[in-house]
Design an enzyme around this catalytic site. Structure first.
Site, PDB file in Angstrom:
ATOM      1  N   GLU A 397       0.811  -1.230   0.000  1.00 48.48           N
ATOM      2  CA  GLU A 397       0.000   0.000   0.000  1.00 48.48           C
ATOM      3  C   GLU A 397       0.843   1.278   0.000  1.00 48.48           C
ATOM      4  OE1 GLU A 397      -0.904  -2.744   1.539  1.00 48.48           O
ATOM      5  OE2 GLU A 397      -2.971  -3.106   0.914  1.00 48.48           O
ATOM      6  N   HIS A 467     -11.687  -4.727   8.851  1.00 49.95           N
ATOM      7  CA  HIS A 467     -12.224  -4.580   7.497  1.00 49.95           C
ATOM      8  C   HIS A 467     -13.529  -3.796   7.483  1.00 49.95           C
ATOM      9  CE1 HIS A 467      -9.376  -7.782   6.645  1.00 49.95           C
ATOM     10  NE2 HIS A 467      -9.598  -7.657   5.353  1.00 49.95           N
TER      11      HIS A 467
END
Ligand SMILES: Cc1ncc(C[n+]2csc(CCOP(=O)(O)OP(=O)(O)O)c2C)c(N)n1
Length: 663
Positions: A397, A467
């Protein structure tokens, strides 16, 4: 190479450049001792041959990213010492207009794409700069400087891997000065050379004597030639020694005095270059003395200049946080008879249309190409736009966002995808320190038109605490970032189009619970300017301020409240930065009662900020204390009944609204 084999005038010119850098740093040492400069002034005395040798291997149009110890790189690349000095003294005519200082010198007109105060952060950005050069076919190469300490940062590993995979025209230059502050390089890694790590990423790794300007030039030339010819990156490790403390006033008690003395006496890069010149051309002795004196005079004049110049006007302190830009024109409202699309289809339509319209829009992220993205927003894009513009990445990322930052600074409009907004945590430096701050730190020299799309929030069967989070408040709290969070398919399209066209970085949050929602989505170009709230339902008794999926909770509640004779104004903010304060206050002034509803957790959340705005600016209009209904301060649990308790419900909205309205 013997000095006689080379043009002696080249070596003389390198000597001159090294003297200019040495004197610049010497003057900073004096200025620090006088108390003129900030603590964080990192000097490169002893490392001048690397700056000069590497730049000698570049074309003027080539690019660099630099480090906290970057004055030498900038001078060798052509920066004006007066403007650099003025920046160090915090003056308005400095390179960054007094916003950046020592660690952030940049001159984009010379290809100096910014020094960086975050160790290792420049490497992923260099990849983006190199990617832009590659896609535009400019033939430019980007050099990315870093220290031996930075080689232990995740950013180093992610960046090298991506650069090698994509054969980017980038050269990583390690200035191994043997220490990272007090930690000797042998204490921070088990192998002898940083360059040995290159093999792990499939690129050449070269070790070179960093105090020999010609050796540095030679190794860099080879690496640059390889990069320019499409052969990909090289890691060049230049062994050197910093001859002063970590920062100018560092007492430097952690390094043996004998070691420091040995380097100063026997391995000073300037002395070595001078000796070489004099061996080949003894008659140049006077010229070298003259060059040294001229460098000293030039830098002394720069200090005088910096002293005399004005500080920036304090009224302008917020200038350069965002890019001035003409407001986008609001498209017509979405008509009920527009074609029905899902939220995902609307996002896909916006992105595809922008990619059709503007070649500089590219997509970068995990599984965005072959799989079409985690939620299918880019399904079919690989076939439609090709692998150069739709780029699958490894699970990196920081490298994804860093690449986006660098590419954006070089004129592309990258749309990056972070599968779940929870994963921004591992790219946080690139978002909060790099994307958000580049424009300001560099005094408005550059914009970062980067979109970071990320699925957010909790939907259906929970995916638990890593999440499902709502992290918008983190980004509202980061000056320099814009934050959009749409609630309908039409708005998903209109706001994403606006985000892609915006000159500043936009965090574009997509609520997972809305992805399959259907609604009318205008065909063709559709733009909703950032910073414009929307009244989703008009009422006079109370205001419900909200955004994203909670808008639908609010509308559901408002429908039921209407049956009790309570008319709620439902204000969908749509973007949290910029926030439509005008619309917020107009609604509150109309109703006098405000309930803020978010799925973000409570403490220091978006709702707290919205209420603070109301009490700051419309306290006199309030007929009751504002209420915030938020998620609880609990990591999102997995079990559905637990999850349902943590998130605000329609029932809670009804209860709070009735209480607020006094019914
Ligand atoms: C991410 C991050 N961690 C720590 C620091 C504080 N810091 C600034 S420079 C430095 C040492 C860096 O060592 P190296 O990369 O070898 O470069 P050098 O200072 O030796 O030139 C440290 C720890 C920082 N600026 N950024």
């Amino acid at each position: 190479m013997a000095a006689t084999d080379l043009a002696i005038d080249e070596l003389v010119s390198y000597y001159r450049q090294m003297q200019r850098i040495r004197h610049f740093e010497d003057e900073l040492l004096h200025a620090s001792r006088r108390g003129d400069l900030a603590d964080a002034t990192h000097l490169c005395i002893g490392q001048e041959a690397i700056a000069v040798g590497t730049m000698a291997a570049l074309e003027p149009s080539d690019l660099i990213t630099s480090t906290h110890r970057g004055h030498g790189h900038c001078i060798a690349k052509g920066a004006d010492p007066q403007r650099m000095m003025a920046e160090l003294y915090g003056k308005a005519c400095g390179y960054c207009r007094g916003r950046g200082g020592s660690m952030h010198i940049a001159d984009f007109s010379l290809g100096i794409c910014g020094a960086n105060g975050i160790v290792g952060a420049g490497m992923p950005i260099a990849n983006g700069i190199a990617l832009a050069a590659k896609l535009k076919g400019t033939g430019q190469v980007c050099l990315s400087f870093f220290g031996d300490g930075a080689a232990n940062q995740g950013a180093f590993h992610e960046a090298l891997n991506l650069a090698a995979l994509w054969s980017l025209p980038v050269v990583f230059i390690c200035e191994n000065n043997a220490y990272a502050v007090s930690m000797a390089s042998h204490e921070s890694m088990k192998i002898e050379n940083v360059a040995d790590r290159a093999a792990a990423y499939g690129m050449p790794g070269v070790v070179v004597d960093g105090n020999d300007v010609l050796a540095v030039r030679g190794a860099t030339r080879e690496a640059v030639a390889l990069a320019r010819s499409g052969g990909g990156p090289t890691l060049v490790e230049c062994k050197t020694y910093r001859m002063t403390g970590h920062y100018a006033m560092d007492p430097d008690r952690y390094r043996p005095r004998e070691e420091r003395q040995w380097w100063a006496k026997h391995n000073d890069p300037l002395e070595r270059a001078a000796q070489r010149i004099l061996e080949a051309a003894p008659e140049l002795g006077d010229e070298l003395k003259h060059l040294k004196a001229a460098a000293k005079a030039e830098i002394k004049a720069a200090v005088r200049f910096a002293h005399e110049m004005e500080c920036p006007a304090v009224d302008d302190r917020a200038v350069h946080v965002f890019t001035p830009q003409a407001p986008l024109r609001d498209s017509r409202p979405a008509h009920a008879d527009a074609p029905e699309k899902t939220f995902v289809e609307a996002l896909s339509e916006a992105l595809g249309e922008e990619m059709d319209r503007d070649e500089s829009v590219i997509v970068i992220g995990e599984d965005v190409a072959k799989r079409g993205g985690a939620f299918q927003v880019t399904a079919g894009f690989l076939e439609r736009f090709g692998a150069e513009r739709v780029r699958d990445t490894p699970i990196s990322e920081a490298a994804i966002i860093g690449c986006g930052v660098g590419a954006a600074m070089q004129g592309l409009r990258p749309v990056t995808e972070i599968m779940f907004s929870d994963f921004v945590t591992v790219a946080m430096d690139q978002i909060a320190n790099q994307a958000a701050k580049m424009r300001y730190m560099f005094g408005g020299q550059v914009s970062v038109p980067l979109v970071i799309r990320a699925s957010s929030g909790c939907a259906g069967r929970a995916r638990a605490a890593q999440h499902s989070q709502s992290l918008e408040a983190w980004f509202m709290h980061t000056p320099g970032l814009k934050v959009a969070y749409p609630s309908t398919p039409a708005e998903a399209k209109g706001l994403l189009t606006a985000a892609i066209r915006d000159e500043d970085p936009v965090l574009f949050l997509e609520h997972k619970g809305l992805y399959q929602m259907k609604g009318p989505v205008p065909a063709g170009e559709y733009v909703i300017p950032l910073g414009k709230a929307d009244v989703k339902r008009a009422g006079r008794d109370l205001t419900i301020v909200t955004y994203a999926r909670a808008v639908h909770t609010a509308l559901d509640a408002a429908e039921r409240l209407a049956k009790d004779g309570i008319a709620a104004d439902v204000l969908d903010l749509r973007t949290l930065v910029p926030l439509d304060v005008e619309a917020l206050l107009a609604s509150v002034r109309k109703t006098g009662r405000v309930l803020v509803l978010t799925e973000d957790c409570r403490t220091a959340g978006a709702a707290a900020e919205i209420i603070a705005l109301v009490t700051d600016h419309a306290f006199e209009a309030l007929k009751a204390a504002p209420i915030r209904l938020t998620a609880e301060d609990v990591p999102l649990p997995y079990s559905v009944p637990l999850q349902d308790c943590v998130l605000p419900s329609v029932g809670q909205v009804l209860e709070a609204a009735r209480g607020l309205a006094g019914r």
